[in-house]
Design an enzyme around this catalytic site. Sequence first.
Site: not given
Length: 298
Positions: A92, A117, A167, A196, A290
């Site tokens: 990612d 991540r 998050r 997000h 992103c």
Amino acid sequence: MKHAPVKAPRPPRPLAERVPASRRAPRTATPRRFLMCRPTHFDVTYAINPWMRPEEGADPSRALRQWAGLRDLYRRLGHTVQEIRPDPRLPDMVFAANGATVIGGRVLGARFRHPERAAEGPAYLSWFAEQAADRGYGTIRAPRFVNEGEGDYLLVGRTILAGTGFRTEPRAHEEAEEFFGLPVVTLTLVDPAYYHLDTALSVLSDTEIMYYPPAFSEGSRALLETLYPDAVLAEAEDAAAFGLNALSDGRHVLLPAAATRLAGVLAARGFEPIGVDLSELLKAGGSVKCCTLELRPG
């Protein structure tokens, strides 16, 4: 930090679609500097958001072609793109926007919520440390609290809109406000599909945004209506196509090609929407924004 006021009746919103083109001020593009990460090792091997289906996997070759198209488009539009070396352990890492927040040459690193991540934060901070002397990054800080970079921190003029709910931690907003010396507005996300802030809201200019109201709590919707009464409101179909995971340079708005209604509204407001196909990367819950971390100089 600012908090949501008691919800008041929404004021009328003038529709830009009704304003003749001859009366609208021309939009001006501002050259930007971006950091991107080649999806050499991209795949969907775990699930940390509703878009990810490991059983279906992904096609890294197709993802790379689509990503390269976005990178090349930025350059044709006059923007500068730097690249960070991808780590084979981090599929990612292509989603560079999550790697840090850079404002005024100050760099606040990311601390990821999910262990899959976690190593991305130090990887991006190391890149900034290597670039500091040549690029003028004056202060680089590892964060104390969970924040996922520009995934949840979006700069509108001199205000940071900050997402929380899935998050980034609310106390990270205080850390960002102190570090950057800018007001932070907390917005609470309530739909896990829009985990997000940059999946539910996009910055169009120093004073304009577009967003998907159902992604936010009632108080956050009231706050957005107060701060941005003329915002572009996305409908469910365009939000589901990740149409809000877009990037604007003040004139051109790069957004997923499938977000056709949203593109029409933007064109009516004097922007130049450009559809981009990043469908392979959408399998991991990411699109234009992103993939793009803005490097704002001091």
